[in-house]
Design an enzyme around this catalytic site. Structure first.
Site, mmCIF file in Angstrom:
data_model
loop_
_atom_site.group_PDB
_atom_site.id
_atom_site.type_symbol
_atom_site.label_atom_id
_atom_site.label_comp_id
_atom_site.label_asym_id
_atom_site.label_seq_id
_atom_site.Cartn_x
_atom_site.Cartn_y
_atom_site.Cartn_z
ATOM 1 N N CYS A 2 0.821 -1.203 0.000
ATOM 2 C CA CYS A 2 0.000 0.000 0.000
ATOM 3 C C CYS A 2 0.859 1.260 0.000
ATOM 4 C CB CYS A 2 -0.885 0.027 1.234
ATOM 5 S SG CYS A 2 -1.865 -1.446 1.423
ATOM 6 N N TRP A 73 -3.097 -2.630 -1.547
ATOM 7 C CA TRP A 73 -2.742 -3.983 -1.976
ATOM 8 C C TRP A 73 -3.484 -4.907 -1.012
ATOM 9 C CZ3 TRP A 73 -0.260 -8.346 -0.054
ATOM 10 C CH2 TRP A 73 0.204 -9.258 -1.002
ATOM 11 N N ASN A 99 -1.139 1.273 5.886
ATOM 12 C CA ASN A 99 -0.299 0.256 5.251
ATOM 13 C C ASN A 99 0.162 -0.674 6.359
ATOM 14 O OD1 ASN A 99 1.599 -1.229 3.820
ATOM 15 N ND2 ASN A 99 3.144 0.382 3.890
ATOM 16 N N GLY A 100 0.003 -1.980 6.174
ATOM 17 C CA GLY A 100 0.422 -2.933 7.199
ATOM 18 C C GLY A 100 -0.715 -3.893 7.512
ATOM 19 N N GLU A 479 16.551 -17.007 -10.593
ATOM 20 C CA GLU A 479 16.103 -15.626 -10.782
ATOM 21 C C GLU A 479 15.416 -15.468 -12.147
ATOM 22 O OE1 GLU A 479 15.446 -13.130 -9.229
ATOM 23 O OE2 GLU A 479 15.491 -11.475 -10.665
ATOM 24 N N LYS A 483 11.576 -14.270 -12.833
ATOM 25 C CA LYS A 483 11.205 -13.165 -13.721
ATOM 26 C C LYS A 483 10.067 -13.598 -14.641
ATOM 27 C CE LYS A 483 12.494 -10.309 -12.231
ATOM 28 N NZ LYS A 483 13.251 -10.380 -11.018
ATOM 29 N N GLU A 486 6.700 -14.038 -12.624
ATOM 30 C CA GLU A 486 6.013 -12.885 -12.050
ATOM 31 C C GLU A 486 5.424 -11.949 -13.089
ATOM 32 O OE1 GLU A 486 8.345 -10.432 -9.388
ATOM 33 O OE2 GLU A 486 10.100 -10.557 -10.656
ATOM 34 N N HIS A 502 16.336 -36.479 -10.590
ATOM 35 C CA HIS A 502 15.729 -36.976 -9.351
ATOM 36 C C HIS A 502 14.250 -36.617 -9.246
ATOM 37 C CE1 HIS A 502 19.692 -38.206 -8.086
ATOM 38 N NE2 HIS A 502 20.110 -37.034 -8.527
ATOM 39 N N LYS A 601 5.784 -3.986 -4.947
ATOM 40 C CA LYS A 601 7.218 -3.710 -5.057
ATOM 41 C C LYS A 601 7.896 -3.795 -3.700
ATOM 42 C CE LYS A 601 10.904 -2.376 -7.263
ATOM 43 N NZ LYS A 601 11.488 -3.385 -8.154
HETATM 44 O O1 M6R Z 1 12.984 -4.986 -1.630
HETATM 45 P P1 M6R Z 1 13.458 -6.408 -1.518
HETATM 46 O O2 M6R Z 1 14.696 -6.650 -2.302
HETATM 47 O O3 M6R Z 1 13.615 -6.828 -0.089
HETATM 48 O O4 M6R Z 1 12.302 -7.264 -2.137
HETATM 49 C C1 M6R Z 1 12.331 -8.656 -2.085
HETATM 50 C C2 M6R Z 1 11.288 -9.267 -3.007
HETATM 51 O O5 M6R Z 1 10.011 -8.889 -2.609
HETATM 52 C C3 M6R Z 1 11.515 -8.848 -4.465
HETATM 53 O O6 M6R Z 1 12.785 -9.166 -4.899
HETATM 54 C C4 M6R Z 1 10.479 -9.533 -5.365
HETATM 55 O O7 M6R Z 1 10.725 -10.895 -5.413
HETATM 56 C C5 M6R Z 1 10.520 -8.905 -6.761
HETATM 57 N N1 M6R Z 1 9.199 -8.766 -7.283
HETATM 58 C C6 M6R Z 1 11.301 -9.694 -7.725
HETATM 59 O O8 M6R Z 1 11.266 -9.190 -9.006
#
Ligand code: M6R
Length: 606
Positions: A2, A73, A99-100, A479, A483, A486, A502, A601
């Site tokens: 949020c 959110w 927020n929270g 990673e 990508k 997501e 396995h 984010k």
């Molecule tokens: O701000 P942070 O690096 O702590 O965030 C961690 C994850 O929430 C963040 O990397 C998330 O996985 C991203 N959407 C990846 O693209």
């Protein structure tokens, strides 16, 4: 998660609120709303959807000089108009944005229902305004203390009170909230970008402090234990030129992918000071003998930052004398980690506000570990609560998918390893010429992105992918899979190539493409054999390989070449094709690339 903004001052508030909310869009949200006070009446506008839609239903210049805005959110209750913030009490006096998560909201709600309050939403947030209604009395500060003492969980709150039209109230616990001081105006927000167009003087309140935001007089009180008025000096941060345009790119993500060579150049020059063959990090002064005194490194992080941490384990254990443990921040506490004052605890977080990482950091602090963080925000909670901080120097990252901050994390992980070697053994093994060439090679990879686009389009209809690699490339392939998941919503499973036999190999058929990193490094021969196994199951192979590698053509259906260079540095190269592949698949599928569904984010709840 949020986003919050509040304004009170000499100008109409709505334009600030709308612009501020747009600057916070990168945090991820599903509904938006604002409340203003006009001629003694509270006006609330909400939409399920984007800030642009909210902008269409508000009248910019006629909506009062005090107001609060929010992007939600969803945690408790679906994204609906009723659940969107702001929330208002029964009598229409208090309005809140939050927020929270209020963890004990069910008990509080039952209590308030018993007292006759009427709830209009399914949110945890709504209890706050009813508590205010229930407990507010003449002494404002004391009233807030009573209410806040009843709340368990994390919160950043901004409250508008119809009976006090000159002031907003802000209060936080474990969720970020900052105050910006203007000329005859005060702002409050979740994050600096929301205010950076208008403000240079900031106050960063601590947990359980109440800010009474009045443009003529700003007051801050400590509510925890003893009630006391505090004198907190503002910090100057020059107005950042954070543009909210995409610089000609269709998405922030693509813009940010293309910024990576520049960021690496900046890190390798501005991020360090060179003295002869030695180098030092700017604003980084560790205790004497830190590197000799520690016997273990414990890293925590989430998502993309976790993959960077996992990569650090591979890179560092090869050359440093420490055991390196890596945990998902959210799991750290459950394995009862054995850490003490001889442990260096490293929190990696681009935002510096990830709630799980903050919780793990606080646990490590309790156990006496030394704390170092890698963040892209030096004002963040994680940076402020660390003993040492390395700043990622990436500029604000707006796309929800982390790209350039991952590249910066890799760069600092590499530099930190070399720095520790230098401090322990009096030498590093950096070949500065090789290092300087990395950004140039990244530019070359980017200039050939049309080929990656073609390959991505070709595979965009596939429903499942396997991503395989070995060694240092394993965290990088994880990673890459993240990508794709997501932003395209396609299932992509990241697997250690050695583990494939396995179990995951059962997934393979002609409809399950396999993405792999098969560059000419120490993993090459083994990964090649694994690709033969894939080929035998008729699964198409997309390989990221070293330029001019002819042999790989025998197994790969599609090839993405990266330049031939010192194999020590391939991890910088392979990262970009994985990002571009995910981007172009998502683009072909017309996904909301910068704000993918369900994602935020900055994940500020545990
Ligand atoms: O701000 P942070 O690096 O702590 O965030 C961690 C994850 O929430 C963040 O990397 C998330 O996985 C991203 N959407 C990846 O693209």
């Amino acid at each position: 998660m949020c986003g919050i903004i509040g304004y009170v001052g000499k100008n109409p508030c709505v334009p600030y609120i709308i612009k501020g909310l747009k600057m916070l869009e990168y945090r991820g949200y599903d509904s938006a709303g604002l409340a203003t006070l006009v001629d003694g009446e509270i006006k609330i506008k909400k939409v399920v959807g984007k800030v642009n839609q909210l902008e269409k239903i508000v009248v910019n210049n006629e909506e009062g000089y005090i107001g609060i805005g929010h992007t939600r959110w969803a945690t408790h209750g679906e994204p609906t108009l009723n659940n969107a913030h702001p929330h208002i009490d029964c009598n229409g006096r208090f309005v809140v944005v939050h927020n929270g998560i209020i963890e004990n909201y069910k008990e509080l709600k039952d209590y308030l229902l018993g007292r006759g309050h009427i709830f209009r939403s399914q949110t945890d947030t709504e209890v706050i305004v009813h508590l205010l209604e229930e407990f507010f009395e003449e002494n404002i500060v004391y009233s807030f203390k009573r209410v806040v003492e009843k709340l368990e969980g994390s919160f950043a709150l901004v409250i508008l009170d119809k009976n006090n039209p000159q002031s907003l109230y802000g209060i936080k616990r474990q969720s970020p909230l900052i105050i910006g001081l203007g000329d005859g105006e005060v702002f409050v927000a979740s994050d600096i970008p929301a205010l950076s167009l208008w403000v240079e003087d900031y106050i960063f309140p601590e947990d359980d402090q109440l800010a009474i935001l009045n443009p003529k007089k700003l007051e801050i009180y400590n509510l925890k234990d003893k009630l006391e008025k505090l004198n907190i000096k503002p910090v100057k941060i020059s107005k950042e030129k954070i543009s909210i345009d995409k610089g000609g790119y269709p998405h922030y993500m693509l813009k940010e992918i293309h910024e990576q060579p520049t960021i690496l150049r900046e890190i390798f020059t501005e991020g360090i000071e060179k003295k002869g063959n030695f180098f030092f990090f700017k604003d980084f002064k560790e205790d004497d003998n830190l590197w000799k005194n520690i016997n273990k490194i414990s890293i925590v992080a989430c998502g993309t930052s976790y993959h960077a941490g996992y990569f650090a384990k591979y890179l560092w254990e090869e050359e440093l004398p420490y055991n390196v443990e890596v945990d998902y921040s959210s799991e750290f506490r459950y394995r009862k980690p054995k850490i003490d004052k001889n442990t260096l605890f490293i929190a990696i977080s681009q935002s510096g506000e990830t709630a799980d990482t903050i919780a793990a950091l606080r646990l490590a602090r309790e156990k006496g570990a030394k704390i170092l963080s890698l963040t892209n925000n030096l004002r963040s909670t994680i940076a402020r609560e660390s003993d040492l901080n390395l700043y990622l120097r990436s500029g604000i990252e707006i796309g929800v998918a982390a790209t350039k901050t991952f590249m910066a994390e890799l760069a600092f992980i590499f530099l930190l390893k070399e720095y520790i070697k230098q401090e322990l053994y009096g030498e590093n093994s950096i070949n500065w010429d090789d290092l300087r060439k990395i950004p140039v090679y990244l530019e070359k990879i980017l200039s050939e992105s049309n080929l990656i686009k073609e390959i991505a389009y070709k595979y965009s209809k596939n429903k499942n992918f396997l991503y395989i690699a070995r060694g240092k490339n394993f965290p990088l392939i994880l990673e890459g899979a993240l990508k794709l998941k997501e932003i395209s919503y396609i299932h992509a499973e990241g697997v250690s190539a050695g583990e494939m036999k396995h179990g995951p190999i059962a997934l393979l058929d002609e409809n399950t493409p396999v993405m792999t990193i098969a560059v000419q490094d120490e993993t090459y021969n083994k990964i090649f054999s694994n690709l033969e196994e894939v080929k035998a199951r008729k699964a198409p192979i997309i390989a990221i390989a070293t330029e001019n590698d002819q042999k790989i053509m025998d197994v790969a259906d599609d090839l993405i070449y990266v330049p031939k260079h010192n194999s020590k540095y391939y991890y910088f190269f392979v990262t970009i094709p994985l990002q571009l592949f995910a981007y172009y698949v998502a683009e072909k599928l017309e996904r909301e690339i910068d704000q993918p569904r369900n994602l935020a984010k900055s994940v500020t709840v545990e």
